[in-house]
Design an enzyme around this catalytic site. Sequence first.
Site, PDB file in Angstrom:
ATOM      1  N   TYR A  84      16.198  22.410  -9.003  1.00 24.29           N
ATOM      2  CA  TYR A  84      16.888  21.809  -7.997  1.00 24.29           C
ATOM      3  C   TYR A  84      16.294  22.827  -6.591  1.00 24.29           C
ATOM      4  O   TYR A  84      16.152  22.074  -5.386  1.00 24.29           O
ATOM      5  CB  TYR A  84      18.355  21.990  -7.921  1.00 24.29           C
ATOM      6  CG  TYR A  84      18.939  21.284  -6.860  1.00 24.29           C
ATOM      7  CD1 TYR A  84      19.417  20.169  -6.854  1.00 24.29           C
ATOM      8  CD2 TYR A  84      19.200  21.933  -5.627  1.00 24.29           C
ATOM      9  CE1 TYR A  84      19.825  19.289  -6.094  1.00 24.29           C
ATOM     10  CE2 TYR A  84      19.834  21.301  -4.469  1.00 24.29           C
ATOM     11  CZ  TYR A  84      20.204  20.054  -4.427  1.00 24.29           C
ATOM     12  OH  TYR A  84      20.634  19.309  -3.663  1.00 24.29           O
ATOM     13  N   PHE A 136       4.490   2.498  16.673  1.00 24.65           N
ATOM     14  CA  PHE A 136       4.299   2.341  15.359  1.00 24.65           C
ATOM     15  C   PHE A 136       5.807   2.051  15.082  1.00 24.65           C
ATOM     16  O   PHE A 136       6.754   2.370  15.427  1.00 24.65           O
ATOM     17  CB  PHE A 136       3.875   3.400  14.396  1.00 24.65           C
ATOM     18  CG  PHE A 136       3.826   2.696  12.931  1.00 24.65           C
ATOM     19  CD1 PHE A 136       2.970   1.748  12.616  1.00 24.65           C
ATOM     20  CD2 PHE A 136       4.677   3.080  12.062  1.00 24.65           C
ATOM     21  CE1 PHE A 136       2.944   1.320  11.224  1.00 24.65           C
ATOM     22  CE2 PHE A 136       4.795   2.581  10.636  1.00 24.65           C
ATOM     23  CZ  PHE A 136       3.851   1.725  10.322  1.00 24.65           C
ATOM     24  N   THR A 137       6.177   0.690  13.926  1.00 22.60           N
ATOM     25  CA  THR A 137       7.417   0.191  13.614  1.00 22.60           C
ATOM     26  C   THR A 137       8.636   1.143  13.565  1.00 22.60           C
ATOM     27  O   THR A 137       9.397   1.109  14.035  1.00 22.60           O
ATOM     28  CB  THR A 137       7.174  -0.807  12.773  1.00 22.60           C
ATOM     29  OG1 THR A 137       6.515  -0.244  11.535  1.00 22.60           O
ATOM     30  CG2 THR A 137       6.459  -2.038  13.031  1.00 22.60           C
ATOM     31  N   ASP A 227       1.373  12.168  14.518  1.00 22.02           N
ATOM     32  CA  ASP A 227       1.670  11.270  13.129  1.00 22.02           C
ATOM     33  C   ASP A 227       0.421  11.467  12.680  1.00 22.02           C
ATOM     34  O   ASP A 227      -0.505  10.900  13.034  1.00 22.02           O
ATOM     35  CB  ASP A 227       1.746  10.062  13.894  1.00 22.02           C
ATOM     36  CG  ASP A 227       2.215   8.944  12.469  1.00 22.02           C
ATOM     37  OD1 ASP A 227       1.798   9.206  11.484  1.00 22.02           O
ATOM     38  OD2 ASP A 227       2.802   7.975  12.849  1.00 22.02           O
ATOM     39  N   LYS A 270      -0.441   7.306   2.306  1.00 16.29           N
ATOM     40  CA  LYS A 270      -1.545   6.826   2.857  1.00 16.29           C
ATOM     41  C   LYS A 270      -2.568   7.595   2.627  1.00 16.29           C
ATOM     42  O   LYS A 270      -3.266   7.932   1.408  1.00 16.29           O
ATOM     43  CB  LYS A 270      -1.570   6.825   4.485  1.00 16.29           C
ATOM     44  CG  LYS A 270      -0.070   6.153   5.113  1.00 16.29           C
ATOM     45  CD  LYS A 270       0.334   4.752   4.664  1.00 16.29           C
ATOM     46  CE  LYS A 270       1.354   4.177   5.055  1.00 16.29           C
ATOM     47  NZ  LYS A 270       2.163   4.410   6.398  1.00 16.29           N
ATOM     48  N   ARG A 394       0.760  -8.283  11.965  1.00 12.67           N
ATOM     49  CA  ARG A 394       1.123  -7.332  12.807  1.00 12.67           C
ATOM     50  C   ARG A 394       1.147  -7.870  14.135  1.00 12.67           C
ATOM     51  O   ARG A 394       0.046  -7.979  14.868  1.00 12.67           O
ATOM     52  CB  ARG A 394       0.137  -6.358  12.585  1.00 12.67           C
ATOM     53  CG  ARG A 394       0.080  -5.479  11.271  1.00 12.67           C
ATOM     54  CD  ARG A 394       1.102  -4.367  11.373  1.00 12.67           C
ATOM     55  NE  ARG A 394       2.538  -4.513  11.179  1.00 12.67           N
ATOM     56  CZ  ARG A 394       3.183  -3.757  10.482  1.00 12.67           C
ATOM     57  NH1 ARG A 394       3.000  -2.554  10.248  1.00 12.67           N
ATOM     58  NH2 ARG A 394       4.543  -4.013  10.140  1.00 12.67           N
ATOM     59  N   PHE A 461      10.387  -7.740  10.682  1.00  9.92           N
ATOM     60  CA  PHE A 461       9.347  -8.309   9.673  1.00  9.92           C
ATOM     61  C   PHE A 461       9.445  -8.140   8.099  1.00  9.92           C
ATOM     62  O   PHE A 461       8.813  -8.891   7.385  1.00  9.92           O
ATOM     63  CB  PHE A 461       7.995  -7.676  10.431  1.00  9.92           C
ATOM     64  CG  PHE A 461       8.064  -6.104  10.162  1.00  9.92           C
ATOM     65  CD1 PHE A 461       8.520  -5.207  11.053  1.00  9.92           C
ATOM     66  CD2 PHE A 461       7.290  -5.636   8.797  1.00  9.92           C
ATOM     67  CE1 PHE A 461       8.506  -3.819  10.857  1.00  9.92           C
ATOM     68  CE2 PHE A 461       7.180  -4.269   8.809  1.00  9.92           C
ATOM     69  CZ  PHE A 461       7.857  -3.462   9.854  1.00  9.92           C
TER      70      PHE A 461
HETATM   71  C1  LIG Z   1       3.291   4.088   6.966  1.00  7.44           C
HETATM   72  C2  LIG Z   1       3.462   4.850   8.344  1.00  7.44           C
HETATM   73  C3  LIG Z   1       4.522   5.573   8.861  1.00  7.44           C
HETATM   74  C4  LIG Z   1       5.836   5.500   8.019  1.00  7.44           C
HETATM   75  O1  LIG Z   1       5.685   5.982   6.759  1.00  7.44           O
HETATM   76  P1  LIG Z   1       6.413   5.672   5.362  1.00  7.44           P
HETATM   77  O2  LIG Z   1       5.715   6.444   4.546  1.00  7.44           O
HETATM   78  O3  LIG Z   1       6.115   4.195   5.372  1.00  7.44           O
HETATM   79  O4  LIG Z   1       7.845   5.873   5.698  1.00  7.44           O
HETATM   80  C5  LIG Z   1       4.588   6.145  10.052  1.00  7.44           C
HETATM   81  N1  LIG Z   1       3.338   6.129  10.866  1.00  7.44           N
HETATM   82  C6  LIG Z   1       2.394   5.396  10.525  1.00  7.44           C
HETATM   83  C7  LIG Z   1       1.259   5.224  11.489  1.00  7.44           C
HETATM   84  C8  LIG Z   1       2.425   4.675   9.255  1.00  7.44           C
HETATM   85  O5  LIG Z   1       1.055   4.154   9.019  1.00  7.44           O
END
Ligand SMILES: *Cc1c(COP(=O)(O)O)cnc(C)c1O
Length: 470
Positions: A84, A136-137, A227, A270, A394, A461
């Site tokens: 933990y 970004f969303t 980011d 990613k 998008r 979306f």
């Molecule tokens: C995917 C993404 C996020 C969010 O990350 P999650 O792992 O999906 O929660 C933030 N910023 C960018 C540019 C992304 O592509």
Amino acid sequence: MNSQTRERKRDASKKSWAEPWKVKVVEPTRWTSREYRQERIEEAGYNTFLLKSEDVYIDLLTDSGTTAMSDYQWAGLMLGDEAYAGSRNFYHLEANVQKYYGYKYVVPTHQGRGAEHLVSQIYIKPGDFIPGNMYFTTTRVHQELAGGAFVDVIIDEAHDPQSEHPFKGNIDLEKLEDLIKKVGSENIPYVSLAATVNMAGGQPVSMKNVREVHEMCDRYGIALLLDATRAIENAYFIQQREDGYRDKKVAEILLEFCSHTQGSWMSAKKDSLVNIGGWLALNDPGKFDEARNLVVVYEGLHTYGGLAGRDMEAMARGIEESVDDDHIRARIGQVEYLGNKLLDWGVPLVVPIGGHAVFLDAPRFYPHIPQDQFPAQTLAAEIYIEAGVRTMERGILSAGRDPKTGDHRYPKLELVRVTIPRRVYTQAHMDVTAEAIEEVYWNRDRAKGLRLVYEPQYLRFFQARLERMD
Ligand SMILES: *Cc1c(COP(=O)(O)O)cnc(C)c1O
């Protein structure tokens, strides 16, 4: 006839390249009929997020968490320390974030938005403005939930799908300074810099730009946060396109880029080649203290952040592989292969071709479908019906509604993202995909727009349902 006298047919200066890996395990896929797919997409409310994966032949919905891990990463799963508190895998992850990204303090989170939540809650007070290079969303929704308002300060070229600017992710310094003068630096907790810019088509930010934004932020006493989700893909574009970086390793470029920022949030699903994971990294010890405290409320203890120990080990190992020059060249090379094929056939897409995806320019497919009838959503549905290839909208559906007026936001870009998972598909899959998209383009006059029949409040979306216009 010997080889000296025979005329050489191929251009020997153009050497083929191949992926720096070979396949060890395979997962079967399933081809279906057009009638079957027509029924499935109707059932899914013309939303590719609501399709079942087993009904998809080639899944190019996203590059998020869809990576094939290496044998080195799978071996790391067996070394998961599921304590933990104080898991050894956390310390490996922390060391690699420090080594490759250069930040001092690391908080693991279950994925990127977990880190976005923390950073937004810590930095933003109600009424604040957060300038950034295109929204970004998930990033924007967390900024808004913390009481902030996102302001787009990306260069104008980013909104033009046909502009060939090599760094369409750059921040417009004039727009940024105008905003600072208008609202006051005390109401701007940080500048939100994404590299690459997903919504602009996977477009990079130059080293010169991050350096200049850093200088401006310093002058006004504003933090610059990154980011870092695709910062390694961004570093590769700097190596390829910016003067003075051709002979530098991607790993060196990444470190230099991050050194201009005071912290990062990361979706490791990613760049980092894992199926789940993320982190928040900061240099400010006070802000780190707040993050480490808050993560306990929302994610889990600060040495696991909503992840199993084995997930952190896979992530630590994925970071090491992700900065390898051969890996990143093949990864982006595959995206370019698909994009160039479509360009050769006259299919309209965003140029330059992005790092993680090819973005189709829906208004040039469907000039007869107005934006409020969801041309990009329509295009994604048609591509699925054509060949079982799943892509993502998008455009106006992703942009959502203005929280104040309740009206649709009308983004300048109305795109379909054809996203390539890392190390998953072959060149033949790219060929099948290109042919399907070309076929849809050929039949573009026949397409009809869509109308919303169900719309959730947040990030609509993902779960919205639509039907075909009569
Ligand atoms: C995917 C993404 C996020 C969010 O990350 P999650 O792992 O999906 O929660 C933030 N910023 C960018 C540019 C992304 O592509």
